[in-house]
Design a protein around this motif. Sequence first.
Motif, short mmCIF file in Angstrom:
data_model
loop_
_atom_site.label_atom_id
_atom_site.label_comp_id
_atom_site.label_asym_id
_atom_site.label_seq_id
_atom_site.Cartn_x
_atom_site.Cartn_y
_atom_site.Cartn_z
N ALA A 21 -6.81 -5.82 -1.93
CA ALA A 21 -6.94 -5.64 -3.38
C ALA A 21 -6.45 -4.26 -3.81
N ILE A 22 -6.71 -3.25 -2.99
CA ILE A 22 -6.26 -1.89 -3.30
C ILE A 22 -4.73 -1.83 -3.30
N LEU A 23 -4.10 -2.41 -2.31
CA LEU A 23 -2.64 -2.40 -2.26
C LEU A 23 -2.04 -3.05 -3.50
N ARG A 24 -2.60 -4.19 -3.89
CA ARG A 24 -2.08 -4.88 -5.08
C ARG A 24 -2.25 -4.02 -6.33
N ARG A 25 -3.44 -3.42 -6.49
CA ARG A 25 -3.70 -2.64 -7.69
C ARG A 25 -2.79 -1.41 -7.76
N LEU A 26 -2.61 -0.72 -6.65
CA LEU A 26 -1.76 0.47 -6.66
C LEU A 26 -0.31 0.10 -6.94
N SER A 27 0.14 -1.03 -6.43
CA SER A 27 1.50 -1.48 -6.73
C SER A 27 1.64 -1.78 -8.22
N GLU A 28 0.62 -2.41 -8.79
CA GLU A 28 0.63 -2.69 -10.23
C GLU A 28 0.65 -1.40 -11.04
N ASP A 29 0.01 -0.36 -10.51
CA ASP A 29 -0.03 0.94 -11.20
C ASP A 29 1.29 1.70 -11.09
N GLY A 30 2.21 1.21 -10.26
CA GLY A 30 3.51 1.85 -10.15
C GLY A 30 3.69 2.73 -8.94
#
Length: 245
Positions: A21-30
């Motif tokens: 979930a962290i990887l996905r969120r950080l990718s979404e954050d740019g």
Amino acid sequence: MTGQDRRRVLVTGGSKGIGRAILRRLSEDGYRAVGIARTRPADLHPDEEFYECDLTDADVTRRLVETLAEDAPFYGLVNNVAMAPLTSLEDCSVQDMLDAFQLNVIATLVCTQAVLPGMKRLGGGRVINFSSRAALGKENRTAYSATKAGLIGMTRTWALELAPYGITVNVIAPGPIETDGYREGNLPDDPRTKALLASIPLKRVGAPTEIANTVSYLMNDLTGFMTGQTLYIDGGMTISAVKIA
């Protein structure tokens, strides 16, 4: 902004649950989110950067992270990987303690040391260590509680040492989070599961995305004045007087 311009963030234990979930969120954050774990995620996308590594092997881990940091420095590091031996005091072995210490503490140390030169060159950075509500005490968690409490002490020390370089170091300490591991060990009809839910003031367990949101918050430039702190994300368990099952 090109891929090379985006800030890189390394996430350990990124193959499932909270780490995924962290990887996905950080990718979404740019961010350029890079994951490492013993196994690759089953749902890994072709454009995701992920490396297989046995994080219990300190030498292998150090070489991999140093090599990745040489390619481009990391602005952020999320030390999420962990193991939790479930043993009573009487049954907890020296090997249980050593295994938990190797993954929960040594891997955190090695990864942080490996990314530190690059962070210093960047003139700032974010280190986020993962502890647990169990650091405050939980039955049948001798090795886990000891290592997770140790991470809080290390974080406070590192925050002092790295402040002159603009690098913040903070802790996220989750309570019960609905991961595959939680579901496997906490069947809905089990009286212990019901007692656990009753001990949480919000009367529910957390979601991996809620922990990922906290990582996103700490990684942001706007939180640069926060360092050496422990954030308990546990539905209010740390302030509850209810006995935890």
